[in-house]
Design a protein around this motif. Structure first.
Motif, mmCIF file in Angstrom:
data_model
loop_
_atom_site.group_PDB
_atom_site.id
_atom_site.type_symbol
_atom_site.label_atom_id
_atom_site.label_comp_id
_atom_site.label_asym_id
_atom_site.label_seq_id
_atom_site.Cartn_x
_atom_site.Cartn_y
_atom_site.Cartn_z
ATOM 1 N N ASN A 8 13.200 14.555 59.955
ATOM 2 C CA ASN A 8 14.257 13.816 59.247
ATOM 3 C C ASN A 8 13.728 12.999 58.066
ATOM 4 N N GLY A 9 12.852 13.596 57.277
ATOM 5 C CA GLY A 9 12.373 12.949 56.063
ATOM 6 C C GLY A 9 11.268 11.929 56.267
ATOM 7 N N ARG A 10 10.779 11.794 57.488
ATOM 8 C CA ARG A 10 9.670 10.873 57.758
ATOM 9 C C ARG A 10 8.508 11.651 58.337
ATOM 10 N N LYS A 11 7.313 11.140 58.072
ATOM 11 C CA LYS A 11 6.108 11.727 58.650
ATOM 12 C C LYS A 11 5.640 10.834 59.789
ATOM 13 N N TYR A 12 5.203 11.478 60.866
ATOM 14 C CA TYR A 12 4.683 10.790 62.039
ATOM 15 C C TYR A 12 3.293 11.350 62.308
ATOM 16 N N MET A 13 2.344 10.458 62.579
ATOM 17 C CA MET A 13 0.996 10.919 62.879
ATOM 18 C C MET A 13 0.397 10.036 63.966
ATOM 19 N N LEU A 14 -0.125 10.665 64.989
ATOM 20 C CA LEU A 14 -0.791 9.990 66.077
ATOM 21 C C LEU A 14 -2.285 9.995 65.786
ATOM 22 N N SER A 15 -2.943 8.856 65.949
ATOM 23 C CA SER A 15 -4.370 8.777 65.631
ATOM 24 C C SER A 15 -5.060 7.776 66.536
ATOM 25 N N GLU A 16 -6.328 8.001 66.770
ATOM 26 C CA GLU A 16 -7.144 7.034 67.494
ATOM 27 C C GLU A 16 -7.905 6.135 66.517
ATOM 28 N N LYS A 17 -7.722 6.379 65.227
ATOM 29 C CA LYS A 17 -8.422 5.618 64.198
ATOM 30 C C LYS A 17 -7.489 4.581 63.589
ATOM 31 N N ALA A 18 -8.009 3.377 63.442
ATOM 32 C CA ALA A 18 -7.259 2.348 62.730
ATOM 33 C C ALA A 18 -7.343 2.661 61.245
ATOM 34 N N ASP A 19 -6.215 2.634 60.590
ATOM 35 C CA ASP A 19 -6.149 3.019 59.183
ATOM 36 C C ASP A 19 -5.057 2.180 58.529
ATOM 37 N N ILE A 20 -5.223 1.899 57.280
ATOM 38 C CA ILE A 20 -4.152 1.198 56.554
ATOM 39 C C ILE A 20 -3.589 2.174 55.535
ATOM 40 N N ARG A 21 -2.369 2.567 55.738
ATOM 41 C CA ARG A 21 -1.698 3.489 54.838
ATOM 42 C C ARG A 21 -0.690 2.702 54.026
ATOM 43 N N PRO A 22 -0.684 2.879 52.717
ATOM 44 C CA PRO A 22 0.229 2.082 51.897
ATOM 45 C C PRO A 22 1.704 2.317 52.219
ATOM 46 N N LYS A 23 2.064 3.501 52.690
ATOM 47 C CA LYS A 23 3.476 3.781 52.954
ATOM 48 C C LYS A 23 3.810 3.675 54.438
ATOM 49 N N CYS A 24 2.855 3.262 55.234
ATOM 50 C CA CYS A 24 3.089 3.130 56.665
ATOM 51 C C CYS A 24 3.924 1.888 56.925
ATOM 52 N N PHE A 25 5.037 2.022 57.631
ATOM 53 C CA PHE A 25 5.852 0.843 57.884
ATOM 54 C C PHE A 25 5.796 0.379 59.325
ATOM 55 N N ARG A 26 5.125 1.098 60.199
ATOM 56 C CA ARG A 26 4.966 0.626 61.570
ATOM 57 C C ARG A 26 3.701 1.221 62.157
ATOM 58 N N ILE A 27 2.938 0.383 62.822
ATOM 59 C CA ILE A 27 1.765 0.858 63.554
ATOM 60 C C ILE A 27 2.004 0.527 65.014
ATOM 61 N N LEU A 28 1.744 1.469 65.866
ATOM 62 C CA LEU A 28 1.992 1.314 67.290
ATOM 63 C C LEU A 28 0.681 1.385 68.043
ATOM 64 N N HIS A 29 0.491 0.497 68.980
ATOM 65 C CA HIS A 29 -0.647 0.568 69.901
ATOM 66 C C HIS A 29 -0.087 0.969 71.259
ATOM 67 N N ALA A 30 -0.700 1.921 71.905
ATOM 68 C CA ALA A 30 -0.181 2.362 73.202
ATOM 69 C C ALA A 30 -1.321 2.637 74.157
ATOM 70 N N GLY A 31 -1.012 2.813 75.407
ATOM 71 C CA GLY A 31 -2.011 3.134 76.415
ATOM 72 C C GLY A 31 -2.450 4.579 76.330
ATOM 73 N N GLU A 32 -3.490 4.898 77.066
ATOM 74 C CA GLU A 32 -4.031 6.260 77.063
ATOM 75 C C GLU A 32 -3.456 7.066 78.221
ATOM 76 N N SER A 33 -3.443 8.387 78.051
ATOM 77 C CA SER A 33 -3.025 9.286 79.116
ATOM 78 C C SER A 33 -3.600 10.659 78.849
ATOM 79 N N ASP A 34 -3.738 11.449 79.898
ATOM 80 C CA ASP A 34 -4.311 12.787 79.753
ATOM 81 C C ASP A 34 -3.270 13.841 79.399
ATOM 82 N N GLU A 35 -1.983 13.519 79.554
ATOM 83 C CA GLU A 35 -0.942 14.501 79.249
ATOM 84 C C GLU A 35 -0.730 14.588 77.740
ATOM 85 N N GLY A 36 -0.093 15.660 77.302
ATOM 86 C CA GLY A 36 0.161 15.838 75.876
ATOM 87 C C GLY A 36 1.186 14.855 75.347
ATOM 88 N N TRP A 37 1.017 14.446 74.099
ATOM 89 C CA TRP A 37 1.932 13.514 73.452
ATOM 90 C C TRP A 37 3.048 14.267 72.743
#
Length: 193
Positions: free
Chosen positions: A95-124
């Motif tokens: 829907n016109g937005r890009k989503y990317m899951l990462s284990e690296k902390a990064d500062i993206r100029p167009k990023c409007f939300r950063i989420l921290h979450a727990g770990e799990s072995d199942e697929g995201w």
């Protein structure tokens, strides 16, 4: 006078005579999805929905769902279910937005939300809700997603189309509610396409 966007104000439509009420309900259906396959029985279902408590809904033909929320009848097209598998550091577009899951902390100029979450072995996955979903809180407690939606007063019409970050039945983030996370090992970056 009795409409507001894709909604009807119940306190105003309750004051009009039944034949005119049926006409108003038909016009609202026509604006939402057209009148093909909408019959008198469907208009009667909507009339009954007016007297039901907030949170109730009626599913009509052509993917039309009508929600009773407080003093409103909200006419909405049913959204298709979404389920997109996520790979780390590979952006996906929805829907016109890009989503990317990462284990690296990064500062993206167009990023409007950063989420921290727990770990799990199942697929995201980025997906819409499913039966049995559990919201995984930052403090480690688990609560039924439905209860979280109710506690945060998320309207029923938004719950069906809420985008969720899920790992199995565990939900870590939603685009329609407040999220608090305190672990710093997983990030969901979201930016405009």
């Amino acid at each position: 006078e009795c409409s507001k966007g894709n909604s009807l104000i119940i306190s105003k439509i309750n004051t009009i005579e039944k034949p005119l009420l049926y006409r108003v309900l038909r016009i609202a259906c026509e604006k939402a999805v057209g009148l093909k396959d909408i019959a008198l029985e469907h208009i009667e279902i909507l009339e009954a929905l007016i007297d039901k408590p907030s949170g109730k809904k009626a599913d009509l033909p052509k993917g039309l769902t009508v929600y009773r929320e407080y003093d409103m009848l909200i006419f909405s097209r049913t959204q298709k279910t979404v389920d997109i598998a996520l790979e780390f550091d590979v952006p996906v577009t929805l829907n016109g937005r890009k989503y990317m899951l990462s284990e690296k902390a990064d500062i993206r100029p167009k990023c409007f939300r950063i989420l921290h979450a727990g770990e799990s072995d199942e697929g995201w996955h980025l997906r819409t809700r499913q039966s049995g979903d559990i919201f995984f809180r930052a403090d480690g407690r688990r609560i039924k997603l439905k209860k979280v939606f109710i506690d945060q007063k998320i309207p029923v019409s938004q719950r069906e189309n809420a985008l969720l970050l899920a790992n199995g039945s565990n939900i870590y983030w939603s685009n329609c509610m407040r999220n608090k996370f305190n672990t710093a090992n997983l990030y969901l970056y979201i930016w405009e396409d």
